[in-house]
Design a protein around this motif. Structure first.
Motif, mmCIF file in Angstrom:
data_model
loop_
_atom_site.group_PDB
_atom_site.id
_atom_site.type_symbol
_atom_site.label_atom_id
_atom_site.label_comp_id
_atom_site.label_asym_id
_atom_site.label_seq_id
_atom_site.Cartn_x
_atom_site.Cartn_y
_atom_site.Cartn_z
ATOM 1 N N GLY A 38 40.128 37.017 34.288
ATOM 2 C CA GLY A 38 39.658 37.120 35.659
ATOM 3 C C GLY A 38 38.144 37.055 35.690
ATOM 4 O O GLY A 38 37.480 37.357 34.697
ATOM 5 N N SER A 40 34.590 38.308 37.841
ATOM 6 C CA SER A 40 34.172 39.413 38.704
ATOM 7 C C SER A 40 32.751 39.221 39.198
ATOM 8 O O SER A 40 31.932 38.614 38.524
ATOM 9 C CB SER A 40 34.205 40.738 37.936
ATOM 10 O OG SER A 40 35.462 40.987 37.389
ATOM 11 N N ASP A 42 29.721 41.885 40.862
ATOM 12 C CA ASP A 42 29.406 43.297 41.010
ATOM 13 C C ASP A 42 28.176 43.508 41.879
ATOM 14 O O ASP A 42 27.211 42.753 41.782
ATOM 15 C CB ASP A 42 29.095 43.920 39.644
ATOM 16 C CG ASP A 42 30.285 43.948 38.731
ATOM 17 O OD1 ASP A 42 30.930 44.996 38.690
ATOM 18 O OD2 ASP A 42 30.554 42.941 38.058
ATOM 19 N N THR A 56 33.028 46.142 42.917
ATOM 20 C CA THR A 56 33.414 45.032 42.043
ATOM 21 C C THR A 56 34.540 44.245 42.702
ATOM 22 O O THR A 56 35.524 44.830 43.155
ATOM 23 C CB THR A 56 33.892 45.551 40.668
ATOM 24 O OG1 THR A 56 32.847 46.324 40.084
ATOM 25 C CG2 THR A 56 34.257 44.406 39.741
ATOM 26 N N THR A 57 34.401 42.931 42.736
ATOM 27 C CA THR A 57 35.441 42.045 43.251
ATOM 28 C C THR A 57 35.901 41.164 42.098
ATOM 29 O O THR A 57 35.096 40.483 41.472
ATOM 30 C CB THR A 57 34.898 41.170 44.395
ATOM 31 O OG1 THR A 57 34.386 42.023 45.414
ATOM 32 C CG2 THR A 57 35.973 40.280 44.968
ATOM 33 N N THR A 58 37.206 41.196 41.807
ATOM 34 C CA THR A 58 37.777 40.425 40.695
ATOM 35 C C THR A 58 38.799 39.440 41.234
ATOM 36 O O THR A 58 39.642 39.802 42.057
ATOM 37 C CB THR A 58 38.460 41.367 39.671
ATOM 38 O OG1 THR A 58 37.514 42.325 39.228
ATOM 39 C CG2 THR A 58 38.996 40.582 38.490
ATOM 40 N N SER A 60 41.566 36.194 39.991
ATOM 41 C CA SER A 60 42.233 35.498 38.891
ATOM 42 C C SER A 60 43.411 34.700 39.434
ATOM 43 O O SER A 60 44.029 35.097 40.429
ATOM 44 C CB SER A 60 42.739 36.511 37.855
ATOM 45 O OG SER A 60 43.353 35.831 36.785
ATOM 46 N N ASP A 75 37.137 46.897 44.124
ATOM 47 C CA ASP A 75 36.926 48.258 43.617
ATOM 48 C C ASP A 75 35.713 48.885 44.271
ATOM 49 O O ASP A 75 34.698 48.217 44.482
ATOM 50 C CB ASP A 75 36.641 48.251 42.106
ATOM 51 C CG ASP A 75 37.809 47.771 41.277
ATOM 52 O OD1 ASP A 75 38.898 47.599 41.838
ATOM 53 O OD2 ASP A 75 37.621 47.583 40.072
ATOM 54 N N GLU A 93 40.802 51.284 44.212
ATOM 55 C CA GLU A 93 40.966 49.829 44.184
ATOM 56 C C GLU A 93 41.977 49.390 45.219
ATOM 57 O O GLU A 93 42.988 50.054 45.443
ATOM 58 C CB GLU A 93 41.449 49.381 42.809
ATOM 59 C CG GLU A 93 41.708 47.885 42.744
ATOM 60 C CD GLU A 93 42.060 47.409 41.358
ATOM 61 O OE1 GLU A 93 43.245 47.075 41.152
ATOM 62 O OE2 GLU A 93 41.171 47.366 40.502
ATOM 63 N N ASN A 124 40.913 54.083 39.654
ATOM 64 C CA ASN A 124 40.372 53.583 38.381
ATOM 65 C C ASN A 124 39.741 54.720 37.586
ATOM 66 O O ASN A 124 39.127 55.599 38.163
ATOM 67 C CB ASN A 124 39.210 52.607 38.561
ATOM 68 C CG ASN A 124 39.451 51.507 39.507
ATOM 69 O OD1 ASN A 124 40.517 50.967 39.542
ATOM 70 N ND2 ASN A 124 38.441 51.170 40.276
ATOM 71 N N HIS A 160 41.711 46.590 32.357
ATOM 72 C CA HIS A 160 40.821 45.468 32.646
ATOM 73 C C HIS A 160 39.577 45.644 31.773
ATOM 74 O O HIS A 160 38.815 46.590 31.956
ATOM 75 C CB HIS A 160 40.445 45.462 34.127
ATOM 76 C CG HIS A 160 39.659 44.279 34.542
ATOM 77 N ND1 HIS A 160 39.090 44.162 35.779
ATOM 78 C CD2 HIS A 160 39.324 43.126 33.907
ATOM 79 C CE1 HIS A 160 38.453 43.018 35.884
ATOM 80 N NE2 HIS A 160 38.579 42.373 34.745
ATOM 81 N N ARG A 162 36.062 43.780 30.436
ATOM 82 C CA ARG A 162 35.211 42.655 30.834
ATOM 83 C C ARG A 162 33.833 42.741 30.214
ATOM 84 O O ARG A 162 33.386 43.798 29.789
ATOM 85 C CB ARG A 162 35.121 42.557 32.349
ATOM 86 C CG ARG A 162 34.649 43.761 33.025
ATOM 87 C CD ARG A 162 34.971 43.740 34.529
ATOM 88 N NE ARG A 162 34.154 44.729 35.178
ATOM 89 C CZ ARG A 162 33.148 44.478 35.985
ATOM 90 N NH1 ARG A 162 32.843 43.244 36.293
ATOM 91 N NH2 ARG A 162 32.435 45.437 36.505
#
Length: 169
Positions: A38, A40, A42, A56-58, A60, A75, A93, A124, A160, A162
């Motif tokens: 994925g 992301s 931030d 945070t935007t993820t 995928s 998130d 999230e 999270n 997750h 990263r």
């Protein structure tokens, strides 16, 4: 509820843009539930030397056994610097999933057994470390576990991990 959550995330991001402790980043990472990668984006605001907040935007897209899954996670986390540049994160999230099934002709249609989309909320917990590369560019690594209950997901959460770049403004 989705709109309220999105508006709160937007406002946190907009307020942080005018602040001195503002950081923005990009990252790529592994999502255990999808067994895929994925990307992301931030937005981080450091309130003081120990505390901060992050958005945070993820996103995928994974295709497995003719089912295409689009994954969008938003998130909102609190951050606490433990020691040096090691930090802990905890927060909430919103996970939005959409599914499509490819038929024999390769045309995407709604699938029968899986709902076409779902949105779930979870929490999270994680940690990360930041390394300064040059003046305002940092390398960071982060691992978090998200507790989320979704009837379609095979488990009640996912990991997750990263790695990315973080820019100070």
């Amino acid at each position: 509820m989705k709109r309220i959550f999105f508006i709160v995330l937007f406002l946190v991001g907009a307020v942080s843009m005018n602040a001195q402790g503002f950081k923005a980043g990009i990252a790529g990472g592994y999502i255990s539930e999808l067994e895929g990668i994925g990307v992301s984006a931030d937005l981080i605001y450091e309130l003081n030397e120990k505390w901060g907040v992050s958005n945070t935007t993820t996103f995928s897209v994974v295709e497995d056994r003719n089912i295409r899954t689009k994954w969008l996670a938003l998130d909102l986390n609190g951050r606490y610097k433990i020691v040096d540049e090691l930090y802990a994160i905890a927060g909430v999230e919103m996970l939005s999933l959409s599914y499509k099934n490819a038929n024999d002709f390769g045309i995407l249609t709604g699938s029968g057994d899986i709902p076409p989309s779902s949105t779930e909320f979870g929490g999270n917990l994680g940690a990360g470390y930041k390394i300064n590369l040059i003046d305002n560019v940092n390398l960071f690594g982060e691992v978090k576990y998200t507790f989320i209950d979704n009837v379609v997901l095979a488990s009640s959460g996912y990991i997750h991990a990263r790695l990315g770049l973080l820019f100070d403004f």
